[in-house]
Write an enzyme that holds these catalytic residues in place. Sequence first.
Site, PDB file in Angstrom:
ATOM      1  N   GLU A 111       0.903  -1.153   0.114  1.00  0.00           N
ATOM      2  CA  GLU A 111       0.090  -0.028  -0.047  1.00  0.00           C
ATOM      3  C   GLU A 111       0.923   1.132   0.119  1.00  0.00           C
ATOM      4  OE1 GLU A 111      -3.655  -0.706   2.985  1.00  0.00           O
ATOM      5  OE2 GLU A 111      -1.863  -1.675   3.705  1.00  0.00           O
ATOM      6  N   ASP A 115       1.244  10.514   3.399  1.00  0.00           N
ATOM      7  CA  ASP A 115       1.552  11.475   4.239  1.00  0.00           C
ATOM      8  C   ASP A 115       0.646  12.526   4.843  1.00  0.00           C
ATOM      9  OD1 ASP A 115       3.549  12.646   5.737  1.00  0.00           O
ATOM     10  OD2 ASP A 115       4.160  14.037   4.065  1.00  0.00           O
ATOM     11  N   CYS A 403      11.011  48.357  -5.859  1.00  0.00           N
ATOM     12  CA  CYS A 403       9.991  47.369  -6.284  1.00  0.00           C
ATOM     13  C   CYS A 403      10.392  47.090  -7.945  1.00  0.00           C
ATOM     14  CB  CYS A 403       8.649  48.093  -6.326  1.00  0.00           C
ATOM     15  SG  CYS A 403       7.536  47.145  -7.321  1.00  0.00           S
ATOM     16  N   CYS A 421       6.099  46.377  -1.511  1.00  0.00           N
ATOM     17  CA  CYS A 421       6.091  47.609  -2.367  1.00  0.00           C
ATOM     18  C   CYS A 421       4.799  48.274  -1.719  1.00  0.00           C
ATOM     19  CB  CYS A 421       5.741  47.098  -3.577  1.00  0.00           C
ATOM     20  SG  CYS A 421       5.360  48.912  -4.802  1.00  0.00           S
ATOM     21  N   CYS A 427       1.070  50.388  -8.232  1.00  0.00           N
ATOM     22  CA  CYS A 427       1.840  49.273  -8.776  1.00  0.00           C
ATOM     23  C   CYS A 427       1.114  48.120  -9.730  1.00  0.00           C
ATOM     24  CB  CYS A 427       2.359  48.521  -7.379  1.00  0.00           C
ATOM     25  SG  CYS A 427       3.673  47.292  -8.118  1.00  0.00           S
TER      26      CYS A 427
END
Length: 691
Positions: A111, A115, A403, A421, A427
């Site tokens: 098998e 996790d 930036c 930034c 931006c």
Amino acid sequence: MDPQARIQELTQRLHHLNNQYYQHDISEVSDQEFDHLLAELNQLEKAHPDLAQPNSPTQRVGGTITKQFATARHRYPMLSLGNTYSEDDLREFDERVQRGLEGAPYSYVCEQKFDGVAMSLSYENGELSQGVTRGDGTRGDVVTANVRTIRTLPLHLRPGSPPEAEVRGEVFMPNSVFNDLNQEREQNGEALLANPRNAASGALKLQDSALVAARRLRFYAYSVLTPGRHFASHSEALEAATAWGLPVSPTWQRCANLAEVLAYIHEWEQKRFTLPVNTDGIVIKVDDLRQQDQLGLTAKSPRWAIAYKYPTAAARTRLNEIIYNVGRTGAVTPVALLDPTPLAGTIVKRASVHNANQIALLDLRLGDLVFVEKGGEIIPKITGVDLAARPADAVPVRYPQECPACGTPLVRPEGEAHYRCPNERGCPPQLKARLEHYVSRKALNIDGLGAETVGRFFDLGLVATPADIYDLPQRRAELIVLERLGEKSIDNLIAGIEKSKTVPFERVLFGLGIRYVGETVAQKLAQHYRTMAAIMAASAEALAAVPEVGGVIADSMALWSQQPENQALVARLQAAGVQLEASGEPPKAASDRLAGLTFVLSGVFENYSREQLQSLIQQHGGKITGSISKKLSYLVAGENMGPAKREKAVGFKVPIISETDLLALLPAIGDEPSGATSAPEAASELDDLFS
């Protein structure tokens, strides 16, 4: 129809539909019809609480608050497995099995070693009765309310299951869900989760099962234990579990000998990366259960099973460049560009470097040969540098001071790992990312206006803020001349924009992309304040008192509300007809007994969670605040209350009361609100306690 019969009918129908959808990817009814059936069942259960079943489909959405988890002893100890990374060790294991069985024929079952978080589930007469974590193998935490939210997990088994069964399995967070969650956390400026296993473990420890439900956990069963002997072999038990409706990964295989076991291991070494959940190895078990008994156990692990662990997926490749991505909140994230290299079933060209601290810690230089791993991570990351192979002309990596998108000097807020930034109004990547977030599936989910389209509209100057989206229907003539946009596409887009005006308020609030205001926080704020206007008028102190909203979130929300640009944005959305108020009637006050009184709650309480006590206070007219001042009426103290709050309350001469004192103020169950004690009378009753 008789309510009991209808509840039973709806319960069975919804269990069947859930099983078809989550186990077999079959949608027998539309989402709307399913929601209608679920709502009908919910209404019947509220009207007839004595008829509600503990494993009702309505429990899938969570809602149970647990102050702390009780513990329970495992009926059958949850032992750990011996691990090996060596095929030679597997051959020795096989020889020990052969000797222990004195030459009798035997076979194995292989098998996947998922996790996740080991879980023990008890079913009584086919009904899920208890979920317990592995704990120390002898005792674990009872997390029944949380595991009930796992939609792939049947709350009742199909006919044929024994009266008592303990199902062992793994609770996990699918990789796709983990990626979505981390993307949302990064956008909200929150610390990223390390890996799906930790995320699943953390979710199971949440006190509010509604939050657990939002994490979309899954479950795979890998063992069934029953009193007496119901099966001859482990493979037979797995087949039975599947027949009862339990989710069993189809990746298991019966192997006649060690050669077939090794072939299975080699087959899945790369194939495992196609699965929806991380695996780190293969579990090999003797199939015959009587032979398992014959081989027995050591103090820590069974002699009839072993885990083969794959080595961590790693590669060595060259670092060519580091680019810097600017996210919705202005966070600047470094990404390494690598020579393409095979790793864990894929060709890796990029890897995460996390932040400036990690670059400095690794002393990265362009041209370095670096080690890249996946391991328990989804995204490859650089874990080290081959210093012996460092070229003489390797160039040290310098984190940018400005930036990369707009040239604004970067800032690094105290206590944060990321540079940001601060030019949130100008931006371009931030503006575009906020638009993409607004139209995303969990927010406004505007049909015909996905991330790619809205990004294209931004680049063309058609939209810059979410409010601009609602001007698009009036700009049809401009849209019709664009490439790849036919009349039908534009009609669908306009219809999607119109439909988005019916999206509930909490999703609109989430869609605004306010830093730290994720889905859960948006829902809590919408439920508490009911309108956007009320939220924006609230102080940071008042916001911090809302359940699930802390000081950092409250400060961010208050700061956002104070900015004229955001006030103008909300006004435009309001004018466009977007939902900025919660629908339905607000909860009615149970009484006005605590009207005019303010409370701070601190510590852990015996009978109720802090959130439940806050809700009780508000239901009876009281107010919750986040800090202690002279104007505070009472500090409600639980166990482990911080000494600073106590000292401050004493300094301001604020009465400190217990959970019992608070409950004594409230009307007894069954009292009518009209007979409630007034606030001054309630306060007088408490003052008597301190006189």
